[in-house]
Design a protein around this motif. Structure first.
Motif, PDB file in Angstrom:
ATOM      1  N   VAL A 108      35.627  21.050  65.142  1.00  0.00           N
ATOM      2  CA  VAL A 108      36.360  21.939  64.239  1.00  0.00           C
ATOM      3  C   VAL A 108      35.959  23.384  64.511  1.00  0.00           C
ATOM      4  N   ALA A 109      36.950  24.220  64.835  1.00  0.00           N
ATOM      5  CA  ALA A 109      36.706  25.654  65.001  1.00  0.00           C
ATOM      6  C   ALA A 109      36.728  26.296  63.626  1.00  0.00           C
ATOM      7  N   CYS A 110      35.562  26.664  63.131  1.00  0.00           N
ATOM      8  CA  CYS A 110      35.409  27.180  61.773  1.00  0.00           C
ATOM      9  C   CYS A 110      34.937  28.635  61.829  1.00  0.00           C
ATOM     10  N   GLY A 111      34.560  29.182  60.693  1.00  0.00           N
ATOM     11  CA  GLY A 111      34.091  30.556  60.633  1.00  0.00           C
ATOM     12  C   GLY A 111      32.600  30.621  60.324  1.00  0.00           C
ATOM     13  N   SER A 112      32.095  31.837  60.227  1.00  0.00           N
ATOM     14  CA  SER A 112      30.662  32.037  59.981  1.00  0.00           C
ATOM     15  C   SER A 112      30.394  32.767  58.672  1.00  0.00           C
ATOM     16  N   LEU A 135      35.903  34.346  51.317  1.00  0.00           N
ATOM     17  CA  LEU A 135      35.936  33.678  52.612  1.00  0.00           C
ATOM     18  C   LEU A 135      34.724  32.779  52.807  1.00  0.00           C
ATOM     19  N   ALA A 136      33.596  33.153  52.235  1.00  0.00           N
ATOM     20  CA  ALA A 136      32.405  32.309  52.334  1.00  0.00           C
ATOM     21  C   ALA A 136      32.643  30.986  51.621  1.00  0.00           C
ATOM     22  N   ALA A 257      38.627  47.812  50.074  1.00  0.00           N
ATOM     23  CA  ALA A 257      38.688  46.438  50.581  1.00  0.00           C
ATOM     24  C   ALA A 257      38.564  45.390  49.495  1.00  0.00           C
ATOM     25  N   GLY A 258      38.121  45.786  48.306  1.00  0.00           N
ATOM     26  CA  GLY A 258      38.021  44.830  47.220  1.00  0.00           C
ATOM     27  C   GLY A 258      37.118  43.665  47.576  1.00  0.00           C
ATOM     28  N   PRO A 259      37.604  42.421  47.388  1.00  0.00           N
ATOM     29  CA  PRO A 259      36.768  41.241  47.669  1.00  0.00           C
ATOM     30  C   PRO A 259      36.333  41.122  49.124  1.00  0.00           C
ATOM     31  N   MET A 260      37.015  41.838  50.028  1.00  0.00           N
ATOM     32  CA  MET A 260      36.653  41.764  51.441  1.00  0.00           C
ATOM     33  C   MET A 260      35.496  42.680  51.799  1.00  0.00           C
ATOM     34  N   ALA A 261      35.087  43.569  50.876  1.00  0.00           N
ATOM     35  CA  ALA A 261      34.045  44.545  51.195  1.00  0.00           C
ATOM     36  C   ALA A 261      32.744  43.868  51.607  1.00  0.00           C
ATOM     37  N   GLY A 262      32.415  42.777  50.933  1.00  0.00           N
ATOM     38  CA  GLY A 262      31.192  42.070  51.286  1.00  0.00           C
ATOM     39  C   GLY A 262      31.215  41.538  52.701  1.00  0.00           C
ATOM     40  N   GLU A 263      32.402  41.133  53.164  1.00  0.00           N
ATOM     41  CA  GLU A 263      32.543  40.664  54.548  1.00  0.00           C
ATOM     42  C   GLU A 263      32.255  41.791  55.538  1.00  0.00           C
ATOM     43  N   LEU A 264      32.650  43.001  55.188  1.00  0.00           N
ATOM     44  CA  LEU A 264      32.518  44.135  56.091  1.00  0.00           C
ATOM     45  C   LEU A 264      31.113  44.732  56.086  1.00  0.00           C
TER      46      LEU A 264
END
Length: 295
Positions: A108-112, A135-136, A257-264
């Protein structure tokens, strides 16, 4: 071997299919429309439609399903699309493997994203999955969807893949226009670690896990040497004859970025410890080798 592949039409799927066939393997491609070629089989993961007979003769089932992750404003509808294109298809494939008379291996190609922020500490497959962003949570559920196959005794490999930096990748396609115009910026201080991997190493890692008879569990798919965001930004700009002098402050990122800020803003000093332990050899070990392909 006989490989059953979901997501064969994507950026990774097309190259992986070509490589597998060049190596002498047979590839059966799962499609969501009536088949138009002898190597196609129809399925509909939205309603759980996939007979176990499709995977009964398979040696390996490869799942590369997933809608685009970049280029769309983050909102609940987008999150639902990301989730529905990843978690249910993985569960349908895992269920089919579990019902099979001879459970195939599952790759399975997944994310990190599930790792979350680890600061400067090395992040291996043994590290805590401490991410709390949307995303986590999605990635944790994505991995958990493989449970039926694992419980049935199948060999399951989960590729926790870093952003792919190569010509034509989603991340590269988003960044190139900005950097060509000299608008490339580091994120906040730039001291946070930014893992990455080249497309050829990602394809080779997938091939390696498919052809292995013993590899199982989680595998970080990333360069052995992880740059900081500032290092990545400088190298990426230099690949296009530009310089990256500006930075986006963290408060602005959180606002925009809202909820995506933590990803960045997170820092993940990822290490491909499990792949290296299995004997896999990377062609592009650091950011300089990856960027050489963009020049």
């Amino acid at each position: 071997m006989l490989i059953v592949m979901a997501g064969s039409s994507g950026y990774l799927g097309q190259e992986l299919t070509r490589r597998l066939r060049a190596a002498g393997h047979d590839v059966v491609r799962l499609v969501r429309r009536p088949p138009t070629a002898p190597d196609e089989r129809q399925w509909d993961p939205a309603v759980g439609m996939l007979g176990h007979e499709v995977v009964d003769e398979a040696d390996v089932v490869v799942n590369l399903c997933g809608s685009r992750l970049l280029g769309i404003p983050y909102n609940p509808g987008y999150y639902r699309k990301l989730r529905s294109s990843r978690v249910p298809p993985t569960r349908v494939l895992a269920d089919a493997i579990a019902r099979s008379t001879n459970p195939a291996a599952m790759i399975v190609a997944c994310g990190s994203s599930a790792y979350g922020d680890h600061g400067d500490s090395p992040v291996t497959e043994e590290s805590e999955l401490r991410g709390t962003e949307p995303l986590a949570r999605l990635v944790r559920d994505w991995e958990a969807a493989t449970t039926p196959a694992r419980d049935a005794g199948a060999r399951v490999c989960i590729m926790r893949t870093a952003p792919v930096i190569s010509p034509g990748s989603e991340t590269t396609n988003v960044l190139v226009p900005m950097f060509r115009l000299g608008l490339g910026v580091r994120l906040s201080s730039g001291r946070q670690y930014f893992p990455l991997v080249s497309q050829r190493d990602r394809v080779s890692a997938a091939m390696f896990l498919i052809e292995s008879t013993t590899a199982s569990g989680a595998f970080n798919v990333c360069c052995p040497e992880t740059p900081t965001n500032a290092e990545f930004t400088d190298k990426f700009a230099a690949a296009f004859g530009r310089r990256a002098r500006l930075a986006v402050p963290a408060p602005i990122l959180r606002l925009g970025a809202g909820p995506m800020a933590g990803e960045l803003l997170r820092s993940m000093n990822m290490r491909p410890a499990a792949l290296l332990a299995e004997g896999f050899e990377f062609e592009d070990r650091d950011v300089d080798a990856v960027m050489a392909q963009l020049a």
